[in-house]
Design an enzyme around this catalytic site. Structure first.
Site, PDB file in Angstrom:
ATOM      1  N   HIS A 106       0.869  -1.182   0.000  1.00 14.51           N
ATOM      2  CA  HIS A 106       0.000   0.000   0.000  1.00 14.51           C
ATOM      3  C   HIS A 106       0.907   1.233   0.000  1.00 14.51           C
ATOM      4  CE1 HIS A 106      -3.665  -2.080   2.085  1.00 14.51           C
ATOM      5  NE2 HIS A 106      -3.955  -1.867   0.814  1.00 14.51           N
TER       6      HIS A 106
ATOM      7  N   CYS B  98      -2.150   3.002   9.194  1.00  9.47           N
ATOM      8  CA  CYS B  98      -3.171   2.052   8.723  1.00  9.47           C
ATOM      9  C   CYS B  98      -4.302   1.911   9.729  1.00  9.47           C
ATOM     10  CB  CYS B  98      -2.592   0.644   8.552  1.00  9.47           C
ATOM     11  SG  CYS B  98      -1.158   0.503   7.539  1.00  9.47           S
TER      12      CYS B  98
HETATM   13  N1  ARG Z   1      -3.593  -7.174   6.605  1.00 11.38           N
HETATM   14  C1  ARG Z   1      -4.033  -5.962   5.980  1.00 11.38           C
HETATM   15  C2  ARG Z   1      -4.001  -6.132   4.470  1.00 11.38           C
HETATM   16  O1  ARG Z   1      -3.124  -6.811   3.977  1.00 11.38           O
HETATM   17  C3  ARG Z   1      -3.192  -4.806   6.431  1.00 11.38           C
HETATM   18  C4  ARG Z   1      -3.681  -3.493   5.904  1.00 11.38           C
HETATM   19  C5  ARG Z   1      -2.797  -2.336   6.268  1.00 11.38           C
HETATM   20  N2  ARG Z   1      -3.358  -1.130   5.860  1.00 11.38           N
HETATM   21  C6  ARG Z   1      -2.732  -0.115   5.224  1.00 11.38           C
HETATM   22  N3  ARG Z   1      -3.381   0.980   5.005  1.00 11.38           N
HETATM   23  N4  ARG Z   1      -1.509  -0.229   4.790  1.00 11.38           N
HETATM   24  O2  ARG Z   1      -4.818  -5.608   3.754  1.00 11.38           O
END
Ligand code: ARG
Length: 271
Positions: A167, A263
């Site tokens: 992300h 996050c």
């Molecule tokens: N386990 C989640 C996923 O893989 C973690 C999300 C983390 N969120 C972020 N905004 N980076 O989607």
């Protein structure tokens, strides 16, 4: 207290239940609930010093709902809801939609065929009228016309190159005053060139891989405050010199799922 709000979700049902990013590998059901709760509560306490915290009710069976950054991208009262790539997270969408609609947002949904993961991949610059958009791992570039049209903003696409930085908010953090933290190795060459051409050299810091792996770019920035898991002395000094106060608070249980401070929160009135 500034008149801003952030959305968080208590980790009552947080765990690593499946693997959809490399951080989760080897960590399935390896989180410690009371430690996660303690770390999240400490984060919430710090965030509450600088903004109001709104809470999304936790839901059994939705372990990643704690990562509210992935709810949507917001501008004014417009919300573009996430359209998760992985079926494992798609059941979160109605929860985010209901909460945002009840809070007064006009919620737009993208077609299922257009993966888009909200403020995990769509980050507004703090100085320029620009939305930085990370694509290539989770969100897809097909989302760009929707973002431009529904948010009425220019979009700068950034292609992500590494699965650990899946992300945009794991490797890129626009800061108040137009400053920027970013991890160069996470980007394809042309995207890195775009970043370095748009943001002047004295406004940006290329963080070390140690800081990147500690999720230092996954920072919550509220005014001159920066809340993050961990920052090296070099990073702290750079931020210090530019007038930022750094608040470190461990989020190691959430790192097992591939997430950290930023996050775990969604700014509800950033723009
Ligand atoms: N386990 C989640 C996923 O893989 C973690 C999300 C983390 N969120 C972020 N905004 N980076 O989607």
């Amino acid at each position: 207290m500034e008149s801003t709000r952030h959305l968080m979700c208590s980790p009552d049902h947080f765990t690593v239940a499946y693997v959809i990013n490399p951080w989760m590998e080897g960590n399935v059901h390896d989180t410690v609930s009371c430690v996660a709760m303690q770390q999240w509560s400490a984060l919430r306490t710090i965030v509450s010093q600088f903004t109001e915290v709104a809470l999304l009710p936790p839901v059994p069976g939705l372990p990643d709902l704690v990562f509210t950054a992935n709810a949507a991208v917001l501008r004014g009262r417009t919300a573009i809801l996430s359209s998760f790539l992985h079926p494992e997270r798609q059941a979160e969408e109605p929860r985010f939609r209901t909460w945002l609609a009840q809070d007064g947002f006009e919620v737009h949904q993208l077609p299922r065929t257009v993966p888009f993961e909200g403020a995990g991949d769509a980050l507004f610059d703090r100085a320029l009228p620009l939305l930085w958009f990370g694509h290539g791992v989770r969100s897809r570039s097909d989302a760009i016309p929707y973002l431009e049209q529904l948010l009425g903003t220019a979009v700068q696409p950034l292609e992500l190159a590494r699965s650990h930085f899946y992300h945009l908010d794991t490797c890129f953090c626009p800061l108040e005053g137009g400053f920027l933290l970013y991890y160069p190795a996470a980007f394809h060459t042309s995207s890195l060139q775009a970043i370095e051409c748009i943001v002047p050299a004295d406004r940006r810091l290329a963080v070390s891989s140690d800081d990147a792996l500690d999720f230092a770019c996954n920072a919550i920035n509220i005014g001159q405050h920066l809340i993050l898991n961990r920052a090296s002395d070099d990073l702290q000094n750079w931020l210090d010199e530019r007038g930022f106060s750094v608040h470190q608070t461990p989020t190691t249980e959430f790192l097992k799922a591939g997430g950290s401070a930023k996050c775990l929160s969604l700014s509800l009135n950033e723009n």
